[in-house]
Motif scaffolding. Structure first.
Motif, PDB file in Angstrom:
ATOM      1  N   ASP A  59       0.816  -1.044   0.013  1.00 43.73           N
ATOM      2  CA  ASP A  59       0.036   0.016   0.195  1.00 43.73           C
ATOM      3  C   ASP A  59       1.011   1.325  -0.146  1.00 43.73           C
ATOM      4  O   ASP A  59       0.820   2.286  -0.612  1.00 43.73           O
ATOM      5  N   ILE A  60       1.847   1.169   0.854  1.00 39.52           N
ATOM      6  CA  ILE A  60       2.632   2.412   0.936  1.00 39.52           C
ATOM      7  C   ILE A  60       3.573   2.590  -0.141  1.00 39.52           C
ATOM      8  O   ILE A  60       3.717   3.874  -0.562  1.00 39.52           O
ATOM      9  N   SER A  61       4.038   1.529  -1.011  1.00 42.29           N
ATOM     10  CA  SER A  61       4.556   1.672  -2.188  1.00 42.29           C
ATOM     11  C   SER A  61       3.691   2.263  -3.166  1.00 42.29           C
ATOM     12  O   SER A  61       3.935   3.381  -3.908  1.00 42.29           O
ATOM     13  N   ARG A  62       2.417   1.858  -3.264  1.00 44.63           N
ATOM     14  CA  ARG A  62       1.636   2.449  -4.390  1.00 44.63           C
ATOM     15  C   ARG A  62       1.371   3.967  -3.985  1.00 44.63           C
ATOM     16  O   ARG A  62       1.117   4.819  -4.838  1.00 44.63           O
ATOM     17  N   ILE A  63       1.093   4.230  -2.696  1.00 45.51           N
ATOM     18  CA  ILE A  63       1.032   5.799  -2.183  1.00 45.51           C
ATOM     19  C   ILE A  63       2.172   6.418  -2.832  1.00 45.51           C
ATOM     20  O   ILE A  63       1.905   7.575  -3.308  1.00 45.51           O
ATOM     21  N   GLU A  64       3.220   5.851  -2.432  1.00 46.34           N
ATOM     22  CA  GLU A  64       4.687   6.622  -2.655  1.00 46.34           C
ATOM     23  C   GLU A  64       4.776   6.956  -4.264  1.00 46.34           C
ATOM     24  O   GLU A  64       4.954   7.956  -4.768  1.00 46.34           O
ATOM     25  N   ALA A  65       4.038   5.885  -5.133  1.00 52.35           N
ATOM     26  CA  ALA A  65       4.175   5.837  -6.610  1.00 52.35           C
ATOM     27  C   ALA A  65       2.984   6.776  -7.102  1.00 52.35           C
ATOM     28  O   ALA A  65       2.896   7.256  -8.235  1.00 52.35           O
ATOM     29  N   GLY A  66       2.226   7.260  -6.305  1.00 51.13           N
ATOM     30  CA  GLY A  66       1.012   8.106  -6.555  1.00 51.13           C
ATOM     31  C   GLY A  66      -0.076   7.629  -7.222  1.00 51.13           C
ATOM     32  O   GLY A  66      -0.883   8.130  -7.790  1.00 51.13           O
ATOM     33  N   GLU A  67      -0.240   6.377  -7.058  1.00 51.72           N
ATOM     34  CA  GLU A  67      -1.375   5.570  -7.647  1.00 51.72           C
ATOM     35  C   GLU A  67      -2.468   5.825  -6.930  1.00 51.72           C
ATOM     36  O   GLU A  67      -2.595   5.736  -5.829  1.00 51.72           O
ATOM     37  N   LYS A  68      -3.680   5.875  -7.765  1.00 48.05           N
ATOM     38  CA  LYS A  68      -5.129   5.897  -6.891  1.00 48.05           C
ATOM     39  C   LYS A  68      -5.365   4.519  -6.617  1.00 48.05           C
ATOM     40  O   LYS A  68      -5.142   3.821  -7.362  1.00 48.05           O
ATOM     41  N   LEU A  69      -6.229   4.562  -5.409  1.00 47.46           N
ATOM     42  CA  LEU A  69      -6.632   3.412  -5.034  1.00 47.46           C
ATOM     43  C   LEU A  69      -8.099   2.924  -5.781  1.00 47.46           C
ATOM     44  O   LEU A  69      -8.788   3.782  -5.932  1.00 47.46           O
ATOM     45  N   SER A  70      -8.094   1.772  -6.046  1.00 52.13           N
ATOM     46  CA  SER A  70      -9.253   1.311  -6.993  1.00 52.13           C
ATOM     47  C   SER A  70     -10.327   0.936  -5.822  1.00 52.13           C
ATOM     48  O   SER A  70     -10.508  -0.255  -5.404  1.00 52.13           O
ATOM     49  N   LEU A  71     -11.147   1.840  -5.432  1.00 56.23           N
ATOM     50  CA  LEU A  71     -12.086   1.414  -4.189  1.00 56.23           C
ATOM     51  C   LEU A  71     -13.191   0.875  -4.614  1.00 56.23           C
ATOM     52  O   LEU A  71     -13.782   1.140  -5.611  1.00 56.23           O
ATOM     53  N   LYS A  72     -13.615  -0.121  -3.989  1.00 57.92           N
ATOM     54  CA  LYS A  72     -14.997  -0.841  -4.428  1.00 57.92           C
ATOM     55  C   LYS A  72     -16.075  -0.506  -3.377  1.00 57.92           C
ATOM     56  O   LYS A  72     -16.311  -1.171  -2.304  1.00 57.92           O
ATOM     57  N   LYS A  73     -16.654   0.681  -3.406  1.00 57.49           N
ATOM     58  CA  LYS A  73     -17.506   1.363  -2.584  1.00 57.49           C
ATOM     59  C   LYS A  73     -18.691   0.449  -2.612  1.00 57.49           C
ATOM     60  O   LYS A  73     -19.289   0.445  -4.007  1.00 57.49           O
ATOM     61  N   THR A  74     -19.472   0.230  -1.695  1.00 59.03           N
ATOM     62  CA  THR A  74     -20.747  -0.443  -1.385  1.00 59.03           C
ATOM     63  C   THR A  74     -21.281   0.100  -0.248  1.00 59.03           C
ATOM     64  O   THR A  74     -20.552   0.348   0.876  1.00 59.03           O
ATOM     65  N   PRO A  75     -22.556   0.165  -0.108  1.00 64.51           N
ATOM     66  CA  PRO A  75     -23.094   0.626   0.948  1.00 64.51           C
ATOM     67  C   PRO A  75     -22.928  -0.333   2.265  1.00 64.51           C
ATOM     68  O   PRO A  75     -23.444  -1.464   2.205  1.00 64.51           O
TER      69      PRO A  75
END
Lengths: 82, 551
Positions: B385-401
């Protein structure tokens, strides 16, 4: 050191006698004068001598100075500084 | 009785002889410039005894000797003057008022008469300016007109540049101007050198201004000192970084900083070593507001033993150094975090491989191995996760109620089971339905609750309070742990930062809260922390609410 002086009173004599007498004394002491070992002083009341004596003296390469006191002229003859 | 002496009358021959003597004496006296002898004042006898011819002849002898001496002196003086004139670097000539040359040195021919025309007797304009009627600048005419020294600078003659000075010579007796001495100094090379010097000076000034501008505009601090450490030049950035006024120029580094500052010792070391480049980190300020400056020191070249100095470039590397330190700590911590579960996994698996165990014990060992593997997986996920944050990648959130209660039910029991010292209390006004990626928010809650447990080693109550409105839900997790200082709170979201790094008994990589903040903000929420040392910490964050019903 003061240089010895020799004074000649030529008052009463007229020119050219004054000039001839002065020249004779100067001729006699030429080497002493040149080496500044003596100063000659001539006292005269003849104004013409105040011109003729200095002129002859300067031509010989000596120094001459004329000072008037009362009715007497004092002609000082000495060797040049150089 | 003696008869009186009657003067004997001269004979006619004697009379002619006396007359001749008198006339010759008068002639000599006239030559000397005095009056003739008066026979009434000097009779014949006195005339003979005085010997005027002898006197005047002797005087003439002395006058002639003096003239000869004078003549010798004049000859010597003439030779000396001639030698001096020819030794002078300038051209010198003497002209009469008509401009006819009566004397001149070698340089006149060298400068103006290469053809070798007869110099003496020529007119100066024929030799020098070649302008018969109206020369451009006639120094001679000006001297004749004004009867004073005339100087002209930069006169161009025959393609060269001269400084010309004219001086009048006067007759001693009647004071009339008889001759003019004209001196020509060739200043062509000097003028050319002066122009080159002016140009070089302009270039130097331009370069100086450019360097000054670069110096001032530089974001890095720049400092120039002499070999005694005296500040010769300093820009604003350097003054700010070193926390000294710009007026400190002229003071030495020794005067400005105490012995703990290593800047001047490092400069001295470089000067003594004979190297040209060096670097050292220095600290400025106290522990509370310390900044770390990276300095690069270069030696200025020395043209003389006294010249030279140092150029020092300063850069604030407080943050870089802190991150380096935190990374170093992270490597150490991460190794520890990996080693602990791995030791358990290896230990229990070896036990099971080497010996037979009853089924319930096997289950217990496998559960332990599974839990530790999960822990490792969690650690690896955090790093990814921190590697992705460092790389500036957007999270692919799977939002559900998703109901908040559902999320709490997935997280709190695990902590409650593993930490019996803590009581978990939830205060929910209602059960809001959140529009979130359930797995991401579970990770958020596990991190926050995990910290609440870790940093309350003495136990206590952990309260999860939920408030909110129709748009967002605010969740606050309170603990009664060791708390944090304001400085620690300010840096809690920094990567690799561990507030209680010195507290070695508390594990962690320093990445959890960085990931939490990123996840919350990716959901459009906010997160804040308030804490007091010895009292506890409250982590408060918001999440979006949806009107839809949960799945």
């Amino acid at each position: 050191m003061n240089t010895p002086t020799c004074e000649f009173d030529l008052r009463g004599q007229v020119c050219p006698s004054t000039l001839l007498t002065a020249l004779r004394e100067i001729n006699l002491r030429q080497s002493e004068l040149k080496e500044r070992r003596i100063v000659l002083i001539f006292l005269t009341d003849n104004r013409h001598a105040t011109v003729t004596v200095p002129q002859a003296v300067i031509n010989m390469g000596l120094h001459c100075e004329v000072v008037k006191t009362d009715n007497t002229y004092q002609i000082t003859v000495e060797g040049n500084n150089d | 009785m003696t008869s009186p002496v009657i003067p004997q009358q001269p004979s006619p021959v004697e009379e002619r002889a006396y007359h001749y003597i008198r006339s010759k004496v008068d002639q000599l006296l006239d030559t000397i410039g005095t009056l003739p002898l008066n026979p009434d004042e000097l009779d014949n006898e006195a005339l003979i005894s005085l010997d005027p011819i002898g006197i005047v002849s002797e005087s003439f002898k002395h006058i002639l000797a003096h003239l000869e001496e004078t003549n010798q002196r004049l000859t010597l003086a003439h030779d000396e003057i001639h030698a001096i004139l020819n030794a002078v670097g300038a051209a010198i000539m003497v002209v009469d008022p008509t401009g006819r040359i009566v004397a001149g040195n070698n340089k006149v021919n060298e400068f103006f008469n290469p053809g070798g025309l007869p110099l003496i007797g020529s007119f100066c304009h024929e030799i020098v300016c070649h302008e018969k009627d109206s020369p451009p600048v006639c120094v001679l005419q000006n001297v004749l007109a004004n009867d004073q020294v005339e100087q002209r600078n930069e006169v161009t003659l025959n393609g060269r540049c001269y400084e010309v000075i004219g001086t009048a010579i006067h007759d001693h007796k009647n004071k009339q101007l008889t001759h003019v001495i004209i001196l020509y100094s060739d200043i062509t090379a000097r003028i050319s050198n002066e122009q080159a010097l002016r140009q070089a000076l302009e270039t130097t000034n331009e370069t100086k201004e450019r360097i000054k501008a670069i110096f001032s505009a530089s974001g890095d601090g720049l400092l120039v000192t002499d070999l005694d450490g005296r500040i010769a030049l300093m820009n604003h950035a350097a003054a700010e970084l070193l926390r000294i006024p710009l007026t400190s120029q002229g003071k030495t580094l020794d005067q400005l900083f105490d012995h703990r500052n290593r800047l001047w010792p490092a400069c001295l070391e470089l000067i003594d070593s004979g190297k040209t480049l060096g670097s050292v980190d220095i600290s400025i300020g106290t522990d509370k507001d310390e900044t770390v400056l990276a300095t690069k020191i270069s030696l200025l070249p020395r043209s003389t033993p006294q010249s030279g100095g140092t150029v020092i470039a300063l850069r604030d590397v407080t943050r870089e150094r802190t991150i380096e330190r935190m990374k170093s700590e992270f490597v150490s911590t991460a190794a520890h975090e990996f080693r602990t579960p791995l030791t358990a996994i290896i230990g229990f698996s070896e036990l099971m491989l080497n010996d037979e165990f009853p089924r319930d014990e096997q289950h217990e060992f496998l559960t332990m191995i599974h839990d530790k593997a999960q822990s490792l997986s969690h650690l690896v996920n955090n790093l990814l996760d921190i590697s992705r944050i460092e790389a500036g990648e957007k999270l692919s959130l799977k939002k559900t109620p998703t109901a908040l209660q559902f999320l709490l039910d997935r997280t709190i029991p695990g902590f409650a089971k593993s930490s019996t010292q803590h009581q978990f209390v939830t205060e929910l006004a209602d059960d809001p339905i959140l529009d979130v990626d359930a797995e991401a928010i579970i990770q958020v809650l596990e991190n926050i609750l995990g910290n609440a447990v870790k940093y309350s080693p003495a136990g206590g109550t952990i309260r999860i309070v939920c408030t909110g409105d129709k748009d967002q839900c605010q969740i606050a997790v309170h603990d009664q742990g060791i708390g944090m200082t304001e400085e620690q709170v300010a840096r809690v979201f920094d990567k690799f930062y561990r507030g209680s790094a010195l507290h070695t008994s508390i594990g962690g990589t320093g990445l959890g809260m960085t990931i939490v903040k990123h996840f919350i903000e990716e959901h459009g929420g906010e997160i804040n922390i308030s804490s007091k040392p010895g009292i506890g910490t409250c982590v408060c964050f918001t999440l979006p609410v949806t009107r839809e019903t949960s799945c």
